[in-house]
Design a protein around this motif. Sequence first.
Motif, PDB file in Angstrom:
ATOM      1  N   ALA A  34       1.033  -0.801  -0.273  1.00 15.03           N
ATOM      2  CA  ALA A  34      -0.134   0.476   0.297  1.00 15.03           C
ATOM      3  C   ALA A  34       0.699   1.469   0.156  1.00 15.03           C
ATOM      4  O   ALA A  34       0.556   2.286  -0.486  1.00 15.03           O
ATOM      5  CB  ALA A  34      -0.935   0.025   1.138  1.00 15.03           C
ATOM      6  N   GLY A  35       2.120   1.251   0.786  1.00 12.35           N
ATOM      7  CA  GLY A  35       3.249   2.617   0.354  1.00 12.35           C
ATOM      8  C   GLY A  35       3.144   2.437  -0.587  1.00 12.35           C
ATOM      9  O   GLY A  35       4.292   3.807  -1.272  1.00 12.35           O
ATOM     10  N   MET A 179       4.869   2.880   8.514  1.00  7.50           N
ATOM     11  CA  MET A 179       4.069   2.736   7.889  1.00  7.50           C
ATOM     12  C   MET A 179       2.878   2.297   8.306  1.00  7.50           C
ATOM     13  O   MET A 179       2.923   1.186   8.518  1.00  7.50           O
ATOM     14  CB  MET A 179       4.364   3.059   5.959  1.00  7.50           C
ATOM     15  CG  MET A 179       4.492   3.847   5.959  1.00  7.50           C
ATOM     16  SD  MET A 179       3.828   4.026   4.122  1.00  7.50           S
ATOM     17  CE  MET A 179       5.524   2.618   3.614  1.00  7.50           C
ATOM     18  N   ALA A 181      -1.595   1.068   7.341  1.00 11.28           N
ATOM     19  CA  ALA A 181      -2.238   1.216   5.923  1.00 11.28           C
ATOM     20  C   ALA A 181      -3.635   0.894   6.234  1.00 11.28           C
ATOM     21  O   ALA A 181      -4.057   0.127   7.279  1.00 11.28           O
ATOM     22  CB  ALA A 181      -1.449   0.453   4.960  1.00 11.28           C
ATOM     23  N   GLY A 307      -8.154   2.226   0.134  1.00 14.34           N
ATOM     24  CA  GLY A 307      -6.980   2.757   0.939  1.00 14.34           C
ATOM     25  C   GLY A 307      -6.374   4.382   0.461  1.00 14.34           C
ATOM     26  O   GLY A 307      -7.433   5.258   0.572  1.00 14.34           O
ATOM     27  N   PRO A 308      -5.662   4.710   1.322  1.00 13.24           N
ATOM     28  CA  PRO A 308      -5.359   6.441   2.028  1.00 13.24           C
ATOM     29  C   PRO A 308      -4.891   7.305   1.674  1.00 13.24           C
ATOM     30  O   PRO A 308      -5.357   8.084   0.932  1.00 13.24           O
ATOM     31  CB  PRO A 308      -4.322   5.872   2.703  1.00 13.24           C
ATOM     32  CG  PRO A 308      -4.261   4.249   3.576  1.00 13.24           C
ATOM     33  CD  PRO A 308      -4.370   3.462   2.642  1.00 13.24           C
ATOM     34  N   TRP A 309      -4.712   6.936  -0.410  1.00 15.63           N
ATOM     35  CA  TRP A 309      -4.099   7.294  -1.487  1.00 15.63           C
ATOM     36  C   TRP A 309      -5.747   7.863  -2.053  1.00 15.63           C
ATOM     37  O   TRP A 309      -5.030   9.118  -2.692  1.00 15.63           O
ATOM     38  CB  TRP A 309      -3.364   6.118  -2.959  1.00 15.63           C
ATOM     39  CG  TRP A 309      -4.109   4.777  -2.501  1.00 15.63           C
ATOM     40  CD1 TRP A 309      -4.312   5.122  -3.429  1.00 15.63           C
ATOM     41  CD2 TRP A 309      -3.804   3.967  -1.694  1.00 15.63           C
ATOM     42  NE1 TRP A 309      -5.180   3.285  -3.280  1.00 15.63           N
ATOM     43  CE2 TRP A 309      -4.740   2.538  -2.618  1.00 15.63           C
ATOM     44  CE3 TRP A 309      -3.051   3.665  -0.778  1.00 15.63           C
ATOM     45  CZ2 TRP A 309      -5.038   1.583  -2.069  1.00 15.63           C
ATOM     46  CZ3 TRP A 309      -2.613   2.632  -0.268  1.00 15.63           C
ATOM     47  CH2 TRP A 309      -3.814   1.298  -0.899  1.00 15.63           C
ATOM     48  N   SER A 338       2.205  -2.853   5.883  1.00 16.69           N
ATOM     49  CA  SER A 338       2.087  -2.259   5.104  1.00 16.69           C
ATOM     50  C   SER A 338       3.724  -2.748   5.034  1.00 16.69           C
ATOM     51  O   SER A 338       4.431  -3.375   5.826  1.00 16.69           O
ATOM     52  CB  SER A 338       1.977  -1.054   5.187  1.00 16.69           C
ATOM     53  OG  SER A 338       2.734   0.202   4.260  1.00 16.69           O
ATOM     54  N   SER A 370       5.204   9.709   7.143  1.00  9.42           N
ATOM     55  CA  SER A 370       3.619   9.767   6.316  1.00  9.42           C
ATOM     56  C   SER A 370       3.207  11.205   6.326  1.00  9.42           C
ATOM     57  O   SER A 370       2.687  11.514   4.939  1.00  9.42           O
ATOM     58  CB  SER A 370       2.949   9.740   8.200  1.00  9.42           C
ATOM     59  OG  SER A 370       1.043  10.321   7.870  1.00  9.42           O
ATOM     60  N   THR A 373       4.075  10.155   1.871  1.00  9.44           N
ATOM     61  CA  THR A 373       2.983   9.560   1.493  1.00  9.44           C
ATOM     62  C   THR A 373       1.482   9.982   1.571  1.00  9.44           C
ATOM     63  O   THR A 373       0.697   8.567   0.880  1.00  9.44           O
ATOM     64  CB  THR A 373       3.301   8.006   2.224  1.00  9.44           C
ATOM     65  OG1 THR A 373       3.147   7.831   2.949  1.00  9.44           O
ATOM     66  CG2 THR A 373       5.109   7.822   1.735  1.00  9.44           C
ATOM     67  N   MET A 375       0.140   7.329   4.110  1.00 11.05           N
ATOM     68  CA  MET A 375      -0.233   7.039   4.884  1.00 11.05           C
ATOM     69  C   MET A 375      -0.029   7.164   6.264  1.00 11.05           C
ATOM     70  O   MET A 375       0.353   8.353   6.812  1.00 11.05           O
ATOM     71  CB  MET A 375       0.730   5.688   4.833  1.00 11.05           C
ATOM     72  CG  MET A 375       1.056   5.216   3.421  1.00 11.05           C
ATOM     73  SD  MET A 375      -0.392   4.639   2.552  1.00 11.05           S
ATOM     74  CE  MET A 375      -0.369   2.874   3.331  1.00 11.05           C
TER      75      MET A 375
END
Lengths: 454, 329
Positions: A34-35, A179, A181, A307-309, A338, A370, A373, A375
């Motif tokens: 996920a990173g 990280m 996620a 996801g966070p993105w 992650s 964080s 990214t 995340m």
Amino acid sequence: MKKFTYMFLGLMLLLAVAACSNGSGGAESDGGNAGNEESDGSETSDTVETGEVDTSVEATGDEDVVLEFWIHQTGEDETNAYIELIDDFNKEHEDIHVNAEVIIDDGASAYSDSINAALVAGNLPDVMAIDGPYLSSFADAGVIQPIDDYVDQETVDQYVDSIIQQGTYQDQLYSLGAMEASVMLYYNKDILEEEGIEPAHSLDEAWSWDELLENSKKMTTEDRYGLNLFMNYGVGEWLTFMGAPLVWSNGGDLISEDGKEVDGYLNSPETLEALNYVKELFAEGVVTESPGEMQFEEGKAALALGGPWIAVSAEEAGINWGMMPYPYKDEKVSPSGSMAYAITTNTENPEEATELMKWMTNEEATIKISEATGMPPAQESAFESMDKFNELPWSVMKEQVIETAHARPSTPAYPVLTDAFAQSFHAAALGEDVESVVEQQVSRVERELKRFNK
Amino acid sequence: MKGNDSSAEKLENERHFHQTAKKPQLKPTPPPRKKRKLKSQAFREAMTGYFFLAPALVLLGVFLLYPMGAAFYYSFTDFYILTPDDVSFIGLENFKYIVEDAQFRQAFWNTVYFSVIVVPVQLSVALGLALLINKKLRFRVFFRTAFFSPVVMSLVVVSILWTFMYNPNEGLINQLLQTVGIPPQPFLTSPDQAMNSIIVMSVWQGAGFQMMIFLAGLQNIPNHLYEAADIDGASSWQKFWHITLPGLRNIALFIFITISIAAFKLLVQPMIMTQGGPLGTTKSLVYHIYETGFNYRDVGYASAMAVVFTVIVLVITIIQRVLIKEERG
């Protein structure tokens, strides 16, 4: 000659078109890595090249310890943050020098291929980044070593529980990560308002499965889906990362706690019920198995389990978005995990190597990464120091990571197990008979488990 | 012509120069007897031959023969990537599992299906394109470039582009279909359509290359045959059947074999476009081997499958060779 000129021009044109589309399409990835998701979403132009990193601190040659360190390369901002941290480490430690090597991580197998190659050749570095759920297989094979002797309980307590859970195999701690996620239920505020649906603002208000289905149905129209599950990421780690909490929330599991038994877990009634819930979502037509890349960002889906993105790309797309906790059945659980660091059995300096790991994952580092990214950080205190996580909508993610994050199963057979679950999830999405597909997958994982259960 | 003359002269000079330069080197060890002289000279010539062969042989050995031998050896072991120091011999265990492995069976039949469709279709499309382009049409060069350009593009890039084009909601093809009133098709996500979608894309990508070979063949057919046929009053169909096709036979056979082998090695398209899905309907043999070896780290079993795969391709090639010989006779 004229022919060639035509041919050349035509080709250049085609290649240019190809390059453009490739750029916008290549940014997707799975949850395990996920990173990878960069803070600038689709336009990940990486100027940091794969290979030896030019850190600004040179080795003087009289350090006692030189550590080789492999980090995964996903995006420019993230890699630069790592390099800064390594520089600081080298400055701070007179007797240790870190040589970092950046290795491309395309979300598929490029990074693990590099590890595999080094493993067979016996050239593993002292410290390397590994994908959380794959830790057990490395630990089981004796590729990485436990770090309990070099880390005190106080340090361990600083991390969110899920990261320690992810880093533990058979009661021994192997890895630390910077990280976390998560997967949030994103929503389009305008659509919810239009339909008069009240979103959840905290973990307590989280939607149940029934609420998710009902509300998704309500918001599905001729040219809009109620929900997006990012099936466009393909049949891979994402489906396990995003989908496994459905099973856990229903009281099921993918594999036994000790990671040695799959029959009665992957095919338990609880697991099947969760998969049949997925099947229902698709059968009701509230979600599609082939959404466009930007379905949610373009307002063509009211909700999205992403996801966070997705927060980053939704913000960039300029839509009015918010996030809710992961929906639940009985117990509230959420995805986690992650990239994290581990020290190999190759290293002659485990203590210094652990020192580097701690440095790369301390509060300051987790905040830095964080910020680079998007995340969530892996240290609880970092959530407190970052203003963003103390107000809506990010406070929901903080609550979820600290309270309900659940690491993926710890078993050396994880590579096969995750594919088995992803295949089952996908079969459910296609409306297949879940039971027979799951049975087939169980026998596949059982064969793999034989290797480790000798 | 002038240029040629002078370069020939230059060559002559060089040869002369080399002869004079080399002579003293040949002399210093005059062998005592004539017979031995011959023998040592033959030996030296052989050594020179091997010396020139060496680079190719070394590369062949390191990158082909050694890996093949290693794969054969590993196919009898339980080699797991994470434990390279703990490899044990397990006899025919891996080969036994191939028989039971439902995924292998599915991948095998997927690959056969792909090959059986792609080979004749691609062959005919390539021939058709070559015939079209061989005519003195306007914009001939443009069409030739257009048909050939997919070949030059990376298969990965083409696969990604077609994945976009096949998208049910936003893809180009479905948008075109919708304008004529056909509902969006799940080209890559339906188990019934995915492999066929990959076949269409593969033919589009690959046919241009065989078209060029056919084109070369067409231009080799002597024009006087057609002229004679015209005098005899042959129709264009008769000319095609009795002059063009026989004239292309050897080329067609060559293309047939190369397409068949390439089709059996199907990997990139399913890897990029479908990851072998939906429900394993586009998983090819090579992709299954790759996944087993690299994603699941089971090098032993992957090697066993690779050995079986090699045997399958070998058998197909031999069968084709036998058929070709018969047609020549």
